[in-house]
Design an enzyme around this catalytic site. Sequence first.
Site, mmCIF file in Angstrom:
data_model
loop_
_atom_site.group_PDB
_atom_site.id
_atom_site.type_symbol
_atom_site.label_atom_id
_atom_site.label_comp_id
_atom_site.label_asym_id
_atom_site.label_seq_id
_atom_site.Cartn_x
_atom_site.Cartn_y
_atom_site.Cartn_z
ATOM 1 N N ALA A 55 0.823 -1.213 0.000
ATOM 2 C CA ALA A 55 0.000 0.000 0.000
ATOM 3 C C ALA A 55 0.857 1.262 0.000
ATOM 4 C CB ALA A 55 -0.937 -0.008 1.214
ATOM 5 N N ASP A 78 -8.151 -0.629 6.129
ATOM 6 C CA ASP A 78 -8.474 -1.837 6.891
ATOM 7 C C ASP A 78 -7.210 -2.678 7.008
ATOM 8 O OD1 ASP A 78 -9.856 -3.799 8.208
ATOM 9 O OD2 ASP A 78 -10.756 -4.667 6.420
#
Length: 500
Positions: free
Chosen positions: A361, A378
Site C-alpha cells: 500500500a 483496513d
Amino acid sequence: MTPRTGRLLVLAGVFICAACGLVYELELVALASYLIGDSVTQASVVLSVMVFAMGIGSLLAKRLRCRAAAGFGLVESALALVGGLSAMALYAAFAWTGDKGEVWEGGSRYLLVAFSLAIGLLIGAEVPLLMVLIQRIKRQDPSGAVSDLFAADYVGALVGGLAFPFLLLPLLGQLNGALITGAVNAVAGGALVFGLFRHDLSARGRWALLVANVTVLGLLASAAVLVGDFEAAARRAVYGKDVRIAVHTDIQEVVLTGGRNRTLDLYVDGHLRISGRDGNRYHRALVDPAMNGGRHARVLVLGGGDGLAAREVLRHRGVRRVDVVELDPGVVRLARRDPALSELNGQVYRDPRVRVVHADAFRWLRSPPRTYDVVISDLPDPVSTASAKLYSQEFYGLVRRTLAVGGRLAVHAGPVADRPRVFWTVEATLRAAGLLTEAYRVEGASADWGFVLAAGSPPSRTVLEPRRTAAPLPAGVMSAERTRVQGLTPSTLVHPRYAN
C-alpha cells in the site's frame, strides 16, 4: 591426504557450520516475530544475546583445546539438536500456553533468550576448536589461519542468510527448515571429525561421538516424520478444533475456522482478523461514517483482501468503482474460492466495479492512478514493525494527496481500552499529516474497536450525530474522547511510536 586437501576440508566444514548457525539465528528471529510480534525487538534480543553468548562460548572452549576433535564433535551434535528443535519448542510453547495470555508473553521471551544463549554458546566454541584442528593438519602463521577460518565462516554465513528466506522458508517452512538444517549440521560436524581426526579420539571417544550423532539424527528424523501431526495438533490448540483451512502464502499464514454451520473466523499470522460474531458490526463501523459523509463514487480500500470492507462499501448507492490494494494474493484467492468466506463477503469479487491490485500500500500510494472520494484503511493493528509504516505520518501524507476535494479517510486504529496510547498516537499522526479527525469506538461481543474518521476539510456531518440513512451506524458507536491521551508525538518512518 595432503595437508592442502585437509585444510580445504576443514574450511568446507567451517563454511557449512557457519551457514547452519546463521539459519538458526534467523529461524529464531522469524518465529519470535510471528508469535510475539514487534520484529525489531525480537531481532535485537536474539542477535545481541547470541553475540554475547558467542564470546562466552569462545572462552569456555579453552578447556576443550586438549581434546579439540572430541570437543568439536560434541559441540556440533549439541548445536544440531538445540538449533534443529528450537522452532518446534517455541511453537509448542506458543500453542499450549498461548491461551494464558501474559504467561505466554513473559515465558516466550525467556524461552527465546534461553535458545539464543544456548545456540550462541555452541557457535562461539566452534572457531577456537577449529583453530586447533587446522593447525594440527599443517602448522602456519596464526594470523593466516585465523584469516582463513573467518573468511570461510563469513562466506558460510552469507550463504545461510540467503538460503533461509529464498530457499528454506518458502520450500520447507520454519519447522522442517530448522530440522533439515540441524541434520546437515550434525552430518557435517561428524564427517569432519571422523574423516580427518578420528585418530585423535580414543576408541571409547569414537563410540561415544558416534552414538551422540546417531541419536541426534534419529531425534531430528523422528521430529521430521511427526512434524505434520505436531503442527496440526498445535493449530488445534491455538485455533480450536474447527480448523478448516490452513495455508502458508508467500507472505503469511492464513487460517480459516468454522464454516457454513459454525461461526467463521479468519486468522492471519496467529491474530484474529475476522470474527463471524462481530465481523458485520466492525466493518459497518469502519465503512459507513466515511461513506455517509459526502460523495463516494470512487472508493479505495487499503488491505481488506477478505472482501468484507468492499462488501459494506457496495451497500451504498452511487458507488462506481472500488479499488482494493491487498499485498497478499493468497488472501484474495481464499476470499474468492472458499464457499463460506465468499458467502460472507457477498461474492464481492464478482462485482465488475471491484478491482484488485496486489501491491504494498505504501509504494502504491506514491503514484496512484486517480483520486478517491473515500479511502478505507483496513490494515493490521500498528503494533509490529511491518505494519507501523502504514500508520506513519508519511503514509497519511500520501493518502491525503489521494483524496479528492471533500474526500474522507476511515482508519482502523486498534482497540481503545487495551491500547489507548497506540490509538491516540494514530489520531495524533493523522493530525500531523494535516487532516482533521474525529475519533470514535464500537464495542463488539468479543472486542473493542477504535476508529478515526479524517478529512482534509470538515465532513458534511460528524460521525456521532443522528442520521436517517439507508445505512445507519451499528448500535454501540460512541465517542472515544474520554480516553484521550494528551501530549503524544506522531509516528514517522524513522521514528515509529508504536510498541507491542
